[in-house]
Design a protein around this motif. Structure first.
Motif, PDB file in Angstrom:
ATOM      1  N   PHE A  62      13.833 -31.564 -36.758  1.00  0.00           N
ATOM      2  CA  PHE A  62      13.522 -30.350 -36.015  1.00  0.00           C
ATOM      3  C   PHE A  62      12.123 -29.957 -36.466  1.00  0.00           C
ATOM      4  O   PHE A  62      11.942 -29.521 -37.598  1.00  0.00           O
ATOM      5  CB  PHE A  62      14.496 -29.223 -36.369  1.00  0.00           C
ATOM      6  CG  PHE A  62      15.912 -29.456 -35.937  1.00  0.00           C
ATOM      7  CD1 PHE A  62      16.448 -28.730 -34.883  1.00  0.00           C
ATOM      8  CD2 PHE A  62      16.720 -30.371 -36.588  1.00  0.00           C
ATOM      9  CE1 PHE A  62      17.768 -28.930 -34.495  1.00  0.00           C
ATOM     10  CE2 PHE A  62      18.032 -30.572 -36.204  1.00  0.00           C
ATOM     11  CZ  PHE A  62      18.554 -29.850 -35.157  1.00  0.00           C
ATOM     12  N   ASP A  63      11.127 -30.121 -35.616  1.00  0.00           N
ATOM     13  CA  ASP A  63       9.747 -29.774 -35.969  1.00  0.00           C
ATOM     14  C   ASP A  63       9.382 -28.489 -35.230  1.00  0.00           C
ATOM     15  O   ASP A  63       8.999 -28.519 -34.062  1.00  0.00           O
ATOM     16  CB  ASP A  63       8.803 -30.914 -35.604  1.00  0.00           C
ATOM     17  CG  ASP A  63       7.398 -30.693 -36.124  1.00  0.00           C
ATOM     18  OD1 ASP A  63       7.016 -29.520 -36.369  1.00  0.00           O
ATOM     19  OD2 ASP A  63       6.661 -31.681 -36.296  1.00  0.00           O
ATOM     20  N   TYR A  64       9.534 -27.370 -35.916  1.00  0.00           N
ATOM     21  CA  TYR A  64       9.282 -26.073 -35.294  1.00  0.00           C
ATOM     22  C   TYR A  64       7.797 -25.837 -35.057  1.00  0.00           C
ATOM     23  O   TYR A  64       7.433 -25.018 -34.223  1.00  0.00           O
ATOM     24  CB  TYR A  64       9.894 -24.953 -36.140  1.00  0.00           C
ATOM     25  CG  TYR A  64      11.396 -24.907 -36.018  1.00  0.00           C
ATOM     26  CD1 TYR A  64      12.004 -24.169 -35.012  1.00  0.00           C
ATOM     27  CD2 TYR A  64      12.210 -25.635 -36.877  1.00  0.00           C
ATOM     28  CE1 TYR A  64      13.388 -24.142 -34.874  1.00  0.00           C
ATOM     29  CE2 TYR A  64      13.589 -25.620 -36.749  1.00  0.00           C
ATOM     30  CZ  TYR A  64      14.168 -24.871 -35.750  1.00  0.00           C
ATOM     31  OH  TYR A  64      15.532 -24.852 -35.609  1.00  0.00           O
ATOM     32  N   SER A  65       6.916 -26.560 -35.768  1.00  0.00           N
ATOM     33  CA  SER A  65       5.477 -26.426 -35.522  1.00  0.00           C
ATOM     34  C   SER A  65       5.091 -27.014 -34.181  1.00  0.00           C
ATOM     35  O   SER A  65       4.312 -26.422 -33.436  1.00  0.00           O
ATOM     36  CB  SER A  65       4.686 -27.115 -36.636  1.00  0.00           C
ATOM     37  OG  SER A  65       4.899 -26.465 -37.860  1.00  0.00           O
ATOM     38  N   SER A  66       5.646 -28.187 -33.855  1.00  0.00           N
ATOM     39  CA  SER A  66       5.315 -28.811 -32.573  1.00  0.00           C
ATOM     40  C   SER A  66       6.232 -28.325 -31.454  1.00  0.00           C
ATOM     41  O   SER A  66       5.910 -28.461 -30.282  1.00  0.00           O
ATOM     42  CB  SER A  66       5.414 -30.338 -32.686  1.00  0.00           C
ATOM     43  OG  SER A  66       6.755 -30.752 -32.815  1.00  0.00           O
ATOM     44  N   GLY A  67       7.412 -27.795 -31.822  1.00  0.00           N
ATOM     45  CA  GLY A  67       8.344 -27.298 -30.813  1.00  0.00           C
ATOM     46  C   GLY A  67       9.270 -28.367 -30.260  1.00  0.00           C
ATOM     47  O   GLY A  67       9.822 -28.202 -29.173  1.00  0.00           O
TER      48      GLY A  67
END
Length: 180
Positions: A62-67
């Motif tokens: 889950f990469d919340y920076s890239s979405g």
């Protein structure tokens, strides 16, 4: 008991916000064959999930920076990409709180499930443009594998052909092939 649960929830919230790196052991209740680890990298806004279940093992970021969320399924030898939507994917802090609660109060079992589908034969191999969009963590997970874009859907009438990924006991991602 309600006061104890409230204290645990508050501790989980504060723990998630102050700790830069948290690792949890996650397991399906009543299923000793499905185990995994979840590591939260608060500074990088990343959650890594590694589920061990033989042929049906998966790795999810889950990469919340890239979405974006990327899941590599061993059984399909492919990577599946899903755009993070706050309507059905919890925030980073919420995932940490839920993991803390599940680890402390083992009898709780109420995962959210997100049903998604992909179109077979519509895969691509990642290029520079894709990796810039998805980020380096997803690139490391998915390079040299076919990429399928996932679309949220309703649960199918027959889910036997669907694959399980995500975070056991917290957020299930049910990946199904779309048939015409």
């Amino acid at each position: 008991m309600n006061g104890f649960a409230a204290v645990l929830v508050l501790l989980g919230v504060f723990w998630t916000q102050t700790s830069a790196l948290d690792t949890f052991v996650v397991q399906e209740p009543g299923n000793d064959y499905v185990t995994g680890t979840m590591t939260i990298h608060n500074e990088n806004h990343i959650v890594e999930v590694n589920v061990r279940s033989g042929l049906y093992s998966s790795n999810t970021i889950f990469d919340y920076s890239s979405g974006y969320i990327a899941t590599r399924l061993l059984s399909r030898r492919a990577c599946f990409i899903l755009k993070i939507n706050k309507e059905y994917i919890p925030e980073l802090e919420e995932i940490g709180r839920l993991a803390f609660e599940r680890q402390t109060m083992k009898e709780i079992y109420s995962p959210n499930n997100v049903w998604v589908q992909f179109q077979s034969g519509h895969s691509v191999f990642g290029n520079i443009k894709d990796w810039l969009r998805y980020g380096k963590h997803i690139e490391q997970l998915c390079s040299d594998l076919p990429l399928y874009k996932l679309v949220k859907t309703q649960p199918p009438l027959n889910a036997r052909g669907c694959d399980n990924a995500g975070i056991p006991n917290i957020l299930g991602i049910k990946i199904c092939e779309k048939f015409n």
